[in-house]
Design an enzyme around this catalytic site. Structure first.
Site, PDB file in Angstrom:
ATOM      1  CG  ASP A 222      -1.906   0.984   1.373  1.00 12.02           C
ATOM      2  OD1 ASP A 222      -2.809   0.956   0.530  1.00 12.02           O
ATOM      3  OD2 ASP A 222      -1.848   1.831   2.293  1.00 12.02           O
TER       4      ASP A 222
ATOM      5  CD  GLU B 101      -2.108   2.674  -3.651  1.00  9.68           C
ATOM      6  OE1 GLU B 101      -3.184   3.206  -3.907  1.00  9.68           O
ATOM      7  OE2 GLU B 101      -1.686   2.546  -2.489  1.00  9.68           O
TER       8      GLU B 101
HETATM    9  C1  GLC Z   1      -4.170   2.998  -0.573  1.00 13.76           C
HETATM   10  C2  GLC Z   1      -5.409   2.151  -0.589  1.00 13.76           C
HETATM   11  C3  GLC Z   1      -6.548   2.982  -0.096  1.00 13.76           C
HETATM   12  C4  GLC Z   1      -6.256   3.456   1.305  1.00 13.76           C
HETATM   13  C5  GLC Z   1      -4.915   4.169   1.373  1.00 13.76           C
HETATM   14  C6  GLC Z   1      -4.456   4.354   2.787  1.00 13.76           C
HETATM   15  O1  GLC Z   1      -4.249   4.061  -1.445  1.00 13.76           O
HETATM   16  O2  GLC Z   1      -5.620   1.630  -1.865  1.00 13.76           O
HETATM   17  O3  GLC Z   1      -7.748   2.267  -0.130  1.00 13.76           O
HETATM   18  O4  GLC Z   1      -7.242   4.325   1.730  1.00 13.76           O
HETATM   19  O5  GLC Z   1      -3.909   3.453   0.711  1.00 13.76           O
HETATM   20  O6  GLC Z   1      -4.053   3.137   3.356  1.00 13.76           O
END
Ligand code: GLC
Length: 559
Positions: free
Chosen positions: A204, A247
């Site tokens: 994440d 991500e």
């Molecule tokens: C990422 C996740 C999202 C979350 C954020 C904070 O962007 O995909 O859903 O709110 O991280 O953890």
């Protein structure tokens, strides 16, 4: 004779399916999905043909950010079952040949995590330095990630008189990875879950994790990428073929760095946010150019890493990498109402309603998803064409319960009622019309079509491994590309326009006296000698697509 050797790099040809245990299947009838429910749906997933399940956070959480705010990295939230249930899912998944990856949320904790509770109780707490504190917030601050909810990424802690950093909600204080004790904890968390059999992690918010500029006195990590490489190497020492799917919604240049450049020693996979955003622009314009340009801009890194392609995920459909004008075009085409938009940059819709339920166009998009070089990632419910519930707040609109049948609660739960049951989609995309049971029986359903795509993807290692080449042809609405690997070649054609087009393409690398076989219709297309190699003339319907394999008459290796 040789067997195609793809080594241990399973992520090169994976098909990843993201789901949230909470919204997938409720087995104990309490109105919330659970591990037991998922265990009972693993046959469905194996049958669908996906190869890897990505579990969204299922750890104990107060639920401020739908589980992305964790109070215990070593636990299973009791609403979903216990560790026994988790291990049972792992066992059955393995027996069905399904890998499991889990969300690794280590940029922050919940403010109710015992570390933060201790850290904010007293400046002398041994956990104080687990977080990022300052007497005053920095003068220059970036925009918070959730600008409608937070005005700053720094929050004053009244009790101890300092500000802590939180790039997401204020209930998600950022961990301080400059502190070696935090890095040790992160390694322990990774080690723990791989020991339980997971094949890796969806990591994440990676850029935020590595951004240590907020640490006071400029004492950030000297080279954050070294830290990411160290994490990857630690993971590799524990489990040789475990993967990190990161991500990273940044520029191509930055993404290249997060792969570890030519070494490929940082993230194993990254979501291709740029192609995803440009795909929507291409759809809105009926013009292949934006997607083509996005795919062409991919950096050439190590051959061992992989792009994860996706159409939708659990968050907003972010369009932050488009220009303001481009974003306005996509908004106008697919989410003109204010309630469909969020954070000024994204849409809280699923694909089918955005396309007005047009099956031709929906299938066209999934054909693209599976034919782009890389690994496709599906968000649960995409395989049946679920819609969103715009009554729900923000990103929650797309996180509604899975629709298993047309009966009570869409087959998700037997409970009388629950907040999740209330969230079930209504109307044209609700369970009465869109559900797994009906589509399993119907050979013409979207589900049957997605299964077919998965089958073809699995039979074409070129898609994950191949050399990608875009082919010139005269129609602006058409994307034509080939992927070649280990003597095999596929030619993919997609028409973004509503009207049919006939296109003549010269295809390099076609084998003389061979033909092209349509992998969906079995039709054979003859090729003819042209000025620059071999040419094919192909008719594409409106929103039409063709997957063509170059076959030699007597070659029994490829089908
Ligand atoms: C990422 C996740 C999202 C979350 C954020 C904070 O962007 O995909 O859903 O709110 O991280 O953890």
């Amino acid at each position: 004779m040789s067997v195609v050797d793809t080594g241990d790099l399973w992520w090169k040809t994976a098909i990843i399916y993201c789901l949230d245990v909470e919204t997938y299947m409720d087995w104990n009838g309490d109105g919330t999905g659970d591990f037991d429910g998922l265990a009972h749906r693993l046959d469905y997933l194996a049958e669908l043909g996906v190869t890897c399940i990505w579990l969204m956070p299922f750890y104990p959480t107060p639920g401020r950010d739908d589980g992305y705010d964790i109070v215990d990295f070593y636990g299973v939230d009791s609403r979903y079952g216990n560790f026994g249930d988790f291990v049972e899912v792992m066992r059955i998944a393995k027996a069905r040949g399904l890998r499991v990856i889990v969300d690794l949320v280590i940029n922050h904790t919940s403010d109710q995590h015992p570390w933060f509770v201790s850290a904010r109780a007293d400046r002398q707490s041994p956990f104080r330095d687990f977080y990022v504190w300052r007497d005053e917030p920095p003068l220059r601050q970036g925009e918070p990630v959730f600008p409608d909810q937070e005005r700053s990424s720094w929050q004053l802690d009244q009790g101890t008189g300092q500000y802590y950093q939180h790039v997401f909600y204020k209930e998600q204080p950022d961990l301080n990875v400059v502190n070696p004790a935090v890095r040790d904890e992160i390694a322990k968390i990774i080690g723990f879950w791989v020991q339980l059999g997971v094949s890796g992690f969806r990591v994440d918010a990676v850029p935020f994790l590595l951004d240590t500029a907020g640490v006071s006195g400029g004492a950030g990590l000297p080279d954050p990428h070294q830290y990411l490489a160290a994490l990857r190497s630690f993971l590799g020492r524990r489990v040789g073929d475990a993967a990190l799917l990161g991500e990273v919604n940044l520029s191509r240049e930055d993404q290249e760095r997060f792969f570890g450049g030519a070494e490929g020693d940082e993230l194993t996979m990254q979501f291709d946010f740029i192609s995803m955003q440009n795909l929507y622009l291409s759809l809105a314009r009926h013009d292949a150019a934006p997607l083509i340009a996005a795919l062409q801009s991919r950096p050439q890194g190590s051959p061992d890493v992989q792009w994860a392609n996706f159409v939708r995920n659990h968050d907003e459909l972010t369009l932050d990498k488009l220009t303001d004008g481009e974003r306005a075009e996509v908004f106008a085409a697919f989410g003109p109402e204010k309630r469909m938009q969020v954070y000024g940059r994204g849409l809280v819709r699923r694909l089918p309603p955005m396309l007005g339920g047009d099956q031709r166009r929906i299938r066209f998009v999934y054909s693209l998803l599976f034919s782009m070089p890389g690994t496709p990632v599906l968000f649960y419910g995409e395989e049946i064409g679920m819609g969103e519930n715009l009554e729900r707040e923000g990103r929650m609109a797309v996180r509604t319960p899975m629709q298993w049948n047309g009966g009570r609660n869409g087959g998700f739960s037997n409970a009388e009622g629950s907040p999740l049951i209330d969230a079930i989609v209504d109307g044209d995309f609700g369970p009465a019309k869109v559900n797994v049971e009906n589509q399993l029986r119907d050979p013409d359903s979207l589900l049957s079509f997605i299964k077919k795509l998965i089958e073809q993807y699995r039979a074409a290692p070129e898609l994950g491994w191949g050399t990608f080449e875009l082919l010139a042809q005269p129609n602006p609405s058409v994307m034509a590309h080939t992927l070649a690997w280990d003597g095999g070649r596929v030619l993919m054609l997609h028409n973004f326009a509503e009207d049919p087009v006939e296109t003549r393409i010269s295809v390099p690398g076609l084998v003389p006296e061979s033909s092209l076989r349509d992998l969906f219709t079995d039709e054979t297309i003859e090729i003819s000698g042209g000025a620059d190699g071999y040419e094919v003339a192909v008719l594409l319907e409106g929103y039409g697509f063709r997957w063509l394999r170059n076959v030699l008459g007597g070659d029994v290796r490829r089908y």
